[in-house]
Write a protein that holds these residues in place. Structure first.
Motif, short mmCIF file in Angstrom:
data_model
loop_
_atom_site.label_atom_id
_atom_site.label_comp_id
_atom_site.label_asym_id
_atom_site.label_seq_id
_atom_site.Cartn_x
_atom_site.Cartn_y
_atom_site.Cartn_z
N GLU A 132 7.15 5.78 -6.31
CA GLU A 132 6.85 5.25 -7.64
C GLU A 132 6.71 3.74 -7.67
O GLU A 132 6.29 3.18 -8.67
N LYS A 133 7.02 3.07 -6.55
CA LYS A 133 6.79 1.62 -6.44
C LYS A 133 5.42 1.34 -5.84
O LYS A 133 5.08 0.20 -5.56
N LEU A 134 4.62 2.40 -5.61
CA LEU A 134 3.27 2.33 -5.06
C LEU A 134 3.26 1.97 -3.57
O LEU A 134 2.25 1.52 -3.04
N ASP A 135 4.39 2.22 -2.89
CA ASP A 135 4.45 2.05 -1.44
C ASP A 135 3.86 3.29 -0.78
O ASP A 135 4.16 4.42 -1.19
N ILE A 136 3.05 3.08 0.23
CA ILE A 136 2.48 4.20 0.99
C ILE A 136 3.48 4.58 2.08
O ILE A 136 3.82 3.76 2.94
N LEU A 175 2.03 -0.10 3.58
CA LEU A 175 1.34 -0.97 2.62
C LEU A 175 1.75 -0.57 1.21
O LEU A 175 2.22 0.54 0.97
N ASN A 176 1.54 -1.47 0.28
CA ASN A 176 1.75 -1.20 -1.14
C ASN A 176 0.39 -1.29 -1.82
O ASN A 176 -0.36 -2.23 -1.57
N LEU A 177 0.09 -0.33 -2.66
CA LEU A 177 -1.23 -0.28 -3.31
C LEU A 177 -1.51 -1.48 -4.20
O LEU A 177 -2.68 -1.78 -4.47
N MET A 178 -0.47 -2.19 -4.65
CA MET A 178 -0.69 -3.33 -5.54
C MET A 178 -0.42 -4.68 -4.88
O MET A 178 -0.46 -5.70 -5.54
N ASP A 179 -0.17 -4.69 -3.58
CA ASP A 179 0.12 -5.94 -2.87
C ASP A 179 -0.99 -6.22 -1.86
O ASP A 179 -0.86 -5.88 -0.69
N HIS A 180 -2.08 -6.80 -2.34
CA HIS A 180 -3.22 -7.17 -1.50
C HIS A 180 -3.71 -5.99 -0.66
O HIS A 180 -4.08 -6.14 0.50
N PHE A 181 -3.70 -4.81 -1.27
CA PHE A 181 -4.04 -3.59 -0.55
C PHE A 181 -5.43 -3.63 0.09
O PHE A 181 -5.60 -3.29 1.25
N ARG A 182 -6.43 -4.06 -0.65
CA ARG A 182 -7.80 -4.02 -0.12
C ARG A 182 -7.97 -4.95 1.08
O ARG A 182 -8.66 -4.61 2.04
N LEU A 183 -7.33 -6.09 1.05
CA LEU A 183 -7.37 -7.01 2.18
C LEU A 183 -6.66 -6.40 3.39
O LEU A 183 -7.20 -6.39 4.50
N ARG A 184 -5.49 -5.87 3.18
CA ARG A 184 -4.72 -5.29 4.29
C ARG A 184 -5.38 -4.02 4.82
O ARG A 184 -5.27 -3.71 6.01
N LEU A 185 -6.05 -3.28 3.95
CA LEU A 185 -6.82 -2.11 4.37
C LEU A 185 -7.87 -2.52 5.40
O LEU A 185 -7.97 -1.91 6.47
#
Length: 186
Positions: A68-72, A101-111
């Motif tokens: 629920e914290k959006l952590d993968i 990774l976390n979906l709300m913590d610079h996810f697209r960059l880290r992806l």
């Protein structure tokens, strides 16, 4: 907004479908199933041979397990249809690298850092980019407080995340007055 008018004689040639489904599990975690499917309306000659109309060129599934914290917590992919069987899906379990990774913590960059370019599949990596907003939408009102109207509540997550929900705009002033900011003077 002005939408370009559709031509009367247009003919569908290609369809890309992206579908994201988010499931609550009984253990407090969530599963996110994202699929990307490309089909053509005609037989298409691929480097690997012809692909009949309606048979997918691409059909890929990316699954995440999130809290629920959006952590993968877990991630993986499956390529069911591809142009080059045995090659397109030869990236191993590269998408497991999304765990942590976390979906709300610079996810697209880290992806892109973890699975971008030749490390992964262009289509699955592109598909993953829609997941932050899709999961937030699934969590809205159930996991994430979208109203913020009770005493001591945090500022609603969605404020200042898009044009309509800017803190100095009419929507926030009307629906979230507690969080409204004065519009800048000209």
């Amino acid at each position: 907004m002005t939408l370009p008018q559709a031509a009367a004689q247009r003919q569908l040639k290609h369809r890309r479908q992206i579908d994201v489904q988010v499931y609550a599990r009984g253990d407090g975690l969530w599963e996110v199933d994202a699929t990307l499917t490309d089909t053509k309306t005609r037989t298409t000659q691929l480097g690997s041979g012809p692909r009949p109309a309606g048979v997918p060129i691409h059909d890929m599934l990316l699954r995440l397990v999130v809290n629920e914290k959006l952590d993968i917590l877990e991630a993986g992919s499956e390529t069911r249809w591809m142009p080059y069987t045995g090659q397109c899906n030869d990236h191993g379990d590269i998408y497991a690298r999304l765990a942590g990774l976390n979906l709300m913590d610079h996810f697209r960059l880290r992806l892109r850092e973890r699975v971008g370019g030749v490390l992964g599949c262009t289509h699955i990596t592109e598909l993953a980019q829609v997941l932050p907003t899709a999961v937030v939408q699934a969590f809205a009102g159930e996991v994430i407080d979208t109203r913020g109207d009770t005493e001591g509540a945090s500022r609603p997550f969605q404020i200042d995340r898009c044009h309509a929900l800017r803190s100095n705009g009419a929507v926030v002033a009307r629906f979230y007055p507690r969080w409204a900011q004065a519009a800048p003077s000209a």
